[in-house]
Design a protein around this motif. Structure first.
Motif, PDB file in Angstrom:
ATOM      1  N   GLU A 155       4.812 -16.725 -30.530  1.00  0.00           N
ATOM      2  CA  GLU A 155       5.068 -15.414 -29.959  1.00  0.00           C
ATOM      3  C   GLU A 155       3.668 -14.743 -29.684  1.00  0.00           C
ATOM      4  N   ARG A 156       3.748 -13.407 -28.995  1.00  0.00           N
ATOM      5  CA  ARG A 156       2.036 -12.572 -29.457  1.00  0.00           C
ATOM      6  C   ARG A 156       2.264 -11.773 -30.604  1.00  0.00           C
ATOM      7  N   GLY A 157       1.513 -12.313 -31.918  1.00  0.00           N
ATOM      8  CA  GLY A 157       1.192 -11.600 -32.954  1.00  0.00           C
ATOM      9  C   GLY A 157       1.651 -12.219 -33.973  1.00  0.00           C
ATOM     10  N   GLU A 158       2.097 -12.778 -33.748  1.00  0.00           N
ATOM     11  CA  GLU A 158       3.015 -14.271 -34.714  1.00  0.00           C
ATOM     12  C   GLU A 158       1.837 -15.115 -35.017  1.00  0.00           C
ATOM     13  N   SER A 159       2.198 -15.620 -36.503  1.00  0.00           N
ATOM     14  CA  SER A 159       1.153 -16.654 -36.800  1.00  0.00           C
ATOM     15  C   SER A 159       2.246 -18.577 -36.501  1.00  0.00           C
ATOM     16  N   GLU A 160       1.005 -19.278 -36.647  1.00  0.00           N
ATOM     17  CA  GLU A 160       1.757 -20.223 -35.965  1.00  0.00           C
ATOM     18  C   GLU A 160       3.189 -20.663 -36.805  1.00  0.00           C
ATOM     19  N   LEU A 161       2.663 -20.295 -38.225  1.00  0.00           N
ATOM     20  CA  LEU A 161       3.788 -20.866 -39.070  1.00  0.00           C
ATOM     21  C   LEU A 161       4.889 -20.468 -39.373  1.00  0.00           C
ATOM     22  N   ALA A 162       4.622 -18.658 -38.799  1.00  0.00           N
ATOM     23  CA  ALA A 162       6.331 -18.241 -39.157  1.00  0.00           C
ATOM     24  C   ALA A 162       6.498 -18.612 -37.847  1.00  0.00           C
ATOM     25  N   ALA A 163       5.818 -19.295 -36.684  1.00  0.00           N
ATOM     26  CA  ALA A 163       6.224 -19.553 -35.725  1.00  0.00           C
ATOM     27  C   ALA A 163       7.767 -20.312 -35.911  1.00  0.00           C
ATOM     28  N   LEU A 164       7.080 -21.612 -35.819  1.00  0.00           N
ATOM     29  CA  LEU A 164       7.373 -22.831 -36.855  1.00  0.00           C
ATOM     30  C   LEU A 164       8.770 -22.706 -37.874  1.00  0.00           C
ATOM     31  N   VAL A 165       9.156 -21.756 -38.595  1.00  0.00           N
ATOM     32  CA  VAL A 165       9.629 -21.848 -39.707  1.00  0.00           C
ATOM     33  C   VAL A 165      10.301 -20.895 -38.401  1.00  0.00           C
ATOM     34  N   ARG A 166      10.647 -19.917 -37.775  1.00  0.00           N
ATOM     35  CA  ARG A 166      11.076 -19.157 -36.920  1.00  0.00           C
ATOM     36  C   ARG A 166      11.902 -20.319 -36.360  1.00  0.00           C
ATOM     37  N   GLU A 167      11.682 -21.368 -35.770  1.00  0.00           N
ATOM     38  CA  GLU A 167      12.454 -21.868 -34.923  1.00  0.00           C
ATOM     39  C   GLU A 167      13.121 -22.730 -35.455  1.00  0.00           C
ATOM     40  N   CYS A 168      12.727 -23.597 -36.381  1.00  0.00           N
ATOM     41  CA  CYS A 168      13.533 -24.635 -37.419  1.00  0.00           C
ATOM     42  C   CYS A 168      14.748 -24.045 -37.433  1.00  0.00           C
ATOM     43  N   ARG A 169      14.744 -22.614 -38.266  1.00  0.00           N
ATOM     44  CA  ARG A 169      15.649 -21.720 -38.254  1.00  0.00           C
ATOM     45  C   ARG A 169      17.096 -21.825 -37.069  1.00  0.00           C
ATOM     46  N   GLU A 170      16.585 -21.121 -36.222  1.00  0.00           N
ATOM     47  CA  GLU A 170      17.266 -21.027 -34.398  1.00  0.00           C
ATOM     48  C   GLU A 170      18.096 -22.139 -33.972  1.00  0.00           C
ATOM     49  N   GLU A 171      16.521 -23.016 -33.817  1.00  0.00           N
ATOM     50  CA  GLU A 171      17.663 -24.539 -33.483  1.00  0.00           C
ATOM     51  C   GLU A 171      18.327 -25.245 -34.124  1.00  0.00           C
ATOM     52  N   LEU A 172      18.043 -24.816 -35.378  1.00  0.00           N
ATOM     53  CA  LEU A 172      18.910 -25.550 -36.475  1.00  0.00           C
ATOM     54  C   LEU A 172      19.139 -25.254 -37.482  1.00  0.00           C
ATOM     55  N   SER A 173      19.553 -23.909 -37.941  1.00  0.00           N
ATOM     56  CA  SER A 173      19.978 -23.283 -38.542  1.00  0.00           C
ATOM     57  C   SER A 173      19.687 -24.155 -39.896  1.00  0.00           C
ATOM     58  N   VAL A 174      18.007 -24.538 -39.676  1.00  0.00           N
ATOM     59  CA  VAL A 174      17.590 -24.734 -41.023  1.00  0.00           C
ATOM     60  C   VAL A 174      16.417 -23.874 -41.810  1.00  0.00           C
ATOM     61  N   GLU A 175      16.454 -24.001 -43.024  1.00  0.00           N
ATOM     62  CA  GLU A 175      15.266 -23.000 -43.627  1.00  0.00           C
ATOM     63  C   GLU A 175      14.262 -24.244 -43.888  1.00  0.00           C
ATOM     64  N   ILE A 176      12.615 -24.440 -43.280  1.00  0.00           N
ATOM     65  CA  ILE A 176      12.068 -25.052 -43.653  1.00  0.00           C
ATOM     66  C   ILE A 176      10.611 -24.900 -44.170  1.00  0.00           C
ATOM     67  N   ALA A 177       9.350 -25.363 -45.348  1.00  0.00           N
ATOM     68  CA  ALA A 177       8.637 -24.872 -45.934  1.00  0.00           C
ATOM     69  C   ALA A 177       8.026 -26.003 -45.239  1.00  0.00           C
ATOM     70  N   PRO A 178       7.024 -24.893 -44.118  1.00  0.00           N
ATOM     71  CA  PRO A 178       5.272 -26.409 -43.694  1.00  0.00           C
ATOM     72  C   PRO A 178       4.979 -26.864 -45.142  1.00  0.00           C
TER      73      PRO A 178
END
Ligand SMILES: Nc1nc2c([nH]c(=O)n2[C@H]2C[C@H](O)[C@@H](COP(=O)(O)OP(=O)(O)OP(=O)(O)O)O2)c(=O)[nH]1
Length: 252
Positions: A155-178
């Motif tokens: 999303e605009r203003g979001e960092s790439e890794l924050a987006a990665l963590v958010r998408e995994c939370r939304e799509e899969l209900s998991v917390e991830i560490a890149p």
């Protein structure tokens, strides 16, 4: 031939770095001719002018976790041969090439960084556990039935890794560490209404640190081994990333 080499880290995806570099051209007062182009990986220009009998300017673009590493090589031959030519090179030409390139690269990096803000990037997670990677089958839309890495648009203003963590939370209900950057591929289609082929998909290796994947968006989730990856019906753009994912699974 005399030569100088320059490397610049540009905070922009591959396609943006390549396209902005193309529009800015080369920092020489005479026009060079493009003799090779392999978007978004490399291009080469040649020409001649002023004190230079021949110039060859090549540029290579490498994706990294921090942006695109642009590796440029400028080679030239002076019009004046022999000792005088070398003296001329050391006193005048080399300094001129250095100055022109440094100013050009500052401009290039800033322009690419600005342009990157207007191009929607896609991030994907190669989540690995017990020697397998989690792959997801798209349930709807133009890629329905094809396999992909979980993830989505930054999303605009979001960092790439924050987006990665958010998408995994939304799509899969998991917390991830890149963990590490795996690779980047151009997406040939239109992403979020942008120009065709403007966006890229950047894939990161990740570990699940909390939760078990629950499917919220896909028609199927599967833990695949290195040997099973090739046979899946992938979104075509993803295929060039598979060797890096296979190598990761083999290494862990
Ligand atoms: N997540 C993901 N998207 C991919 C992959 N390969 C690929 O071409 N894409 C494309 C499909 C879409 O055009 C775009 C990602 O869009 P998306 O629909 O997943 O993004 P999103 O989760 O933010 O969804 P939304 O806001 O549109 O609802 O990237 C991949 O491996 N993973």
């Amino acid at each position: 031939m005399f030569q100088l080499r320059f490397t610049t880290l540009v905070e922009a995806p591959l396609t943006v770095a390549f396209d902005v570099g193309r529009v800015l051209g080369r920092p020489w007062p005479w026009a060079l001719t493009e003799v090779a182009t392999d978007r978004p990986h490399a291009d080469e220009h040649r020409g001649a002018g002023g004190l230079l009998a021949q110039v060859r300017h090549t540029r290579r673009f490498h994706p990294t976790g921090a942006g695109t590493l642009v590796d440029e090589q400028v080679e030239w031959e002076n019009r004046v041969p022999g000792f005088l030519g070398r003296l001329l090179d050391q006193t005048v030409v080399r300094r001129h090439v250095l100055g022109a390139m440094q100013a050009h690269l500052d401009l290039f990096a800033a322009a690419a960084q600005r342009r990157a803000e207007d191009v929607v990037q896609v991030v994907g997670a190669a989540l690995v556990s017990d020697g397998r990677v989690l792959v997801a089958q798209r349930g709807a839309g133009p890629f329905a039935g094809l396999w992909e890495f979980p993830g989505g648009k930054v999303e605009r203003g979001e960092s790439e890794l924050a987006a990665l963590v958010r998408e995994c939370r939304e799509e899969l209900s998991v917390e991830i560490a890149p963990q590490a950057f795996l690779g980047e591929v151009p997406l040939p289609g239109v992403v979020a209404g942008g120009a065709p082929s403007a966006s890229t998909l950047r894939v990161w290796w990740g570990r699940i640190v909390a939760g078990d994947p629950v499917d919220h968006e896909h028609s199927e989730l599967r833990w695949a081994t290195a040997g099973e990856l090739e046979a899946l019906d992938w979104i075509p753009a993803d295929r060039p990333l598979l060797p890096a994912v296979r190598a990761l699974l083999d290494r862990l």
